[in-house]
Design a protein around this motif. Sequence first.
Motif, PDB file in Angstrom:
ATOM      1  N   TYR A  70       0.818  -1.211   0.000  1.00 46.46           N
ATOM      2  CA  TYR A  70       0.000   0.000   0.000  1.00 46.46           C
ATOM      3  C   TYR A  70       0.855   1.267   0.000  1.00 46.46           C
ATOM      4  CZ  TYR A  70      -4.083  -2.915   0.763  1.00 46.46           C
ATOM      5  OH  TYR A  70      -5.077  -3.846   0.621  1.00 46.46           O
ATOM      6  N   GLU A 171      -3.521  -0.220   7.211  1.00 51.59           N
ATOM      7  CA  GLU A 171      -4.190  -0.294   5.920  1.00 51.59           C
ATOM      8  C   GLU A 171      -5.264   0.776   5.754  1.00 51.59           C
ATOM      9  OE1 GLU A 171      -6.116  -4.043   5.363  1.00 51.59           O
ATOM     10  OE2 GLU A 171      -7.477  -3.793   7.051  1.00 51.59           O
ATOM     11  N   ILE A 175      -4.885   2.510   2.020  1.00 45.98           N
ATOM     12  CA  ILE A 175      -5.666   2.040   0.862  1.00 45.98           C
ATOM     13  C   ILE A 175      -6.357   3.226   0.193  1.00 45.98           C
ATOM     14  CG2 ILE A 175      -7.555   0.582   0.064  1.00 45.98           C
ATOM     15  CD1 ILE A 175      -7.003  -1.294   2.365  1.00 45.98           C
TER      16      ILE A 175
END
Length: 237
Positions: A70, A171, A175
């Motif tokens: 990511y 995350e 993201i």
Amino acid sequence: MTVSYTCTNKENYVDKGASRNMAIVIDGIIGAGKSTVGHFLSDMLQVPIFEELKDDGKESLAQRMLDLFYADQTRWSAIIQVMFLNDRFKDLKKIEAEGDNAILDRSIYGDEIFAKTIHERGQMTADEFHIYRDLLHNMLQHIKAPQVLIYIDVSVDTAMERINKRARSTEGDLIPRDYMEDLRRNYELWFEQFDLCPKVRFDLNNSALDDNGNVKESVKLEILEAIRPYVLPEHKI
């Protein structure tokens, strides 16, 4: 809560039952609720679940690789796709070798959606994508289709909210929303074309969950009833 039955030729799948493994596969975008559905099915049906992330620890190899991906998708996209693909292939080989019912919280077939999306976004080269697809389709020659596919459909807003709530490493901050939008679009196209086994589709947006984030009992019953006709008689669950 609406259940959409999308298997149009059930008899064909029953006739081909001998060529299917004993897996129930669950698919959908990141944050859709695959693990939530998988765990309640595992508990109710008393069958093991094989999770995409083997270890929720923030220092696990899979989570470390996801964080790297990511942060720099172009650098890490190819290797992380191969890593997850290899893990799914090992799970399927184990399921077929042991001959037991099992639940997978993402399918090896859906794995290609991520590689396709990353490639379309210019973060995986054409050669890397070609090598990945060649490896995937070579693997598919050595496994059987599952008993049934459960597709969990949620909006990008719902998925992003759940990703942030679960606080799995970093995350939620890493993201990109446009990546999730591209991923959902490709998932919709993939699901419409998927024809290797019976498939059912569920809307699992927030109205399907209780105040604690668990699947409502009424929704659990709908999911169980939806998949029941597609489980082979000798392996009835």
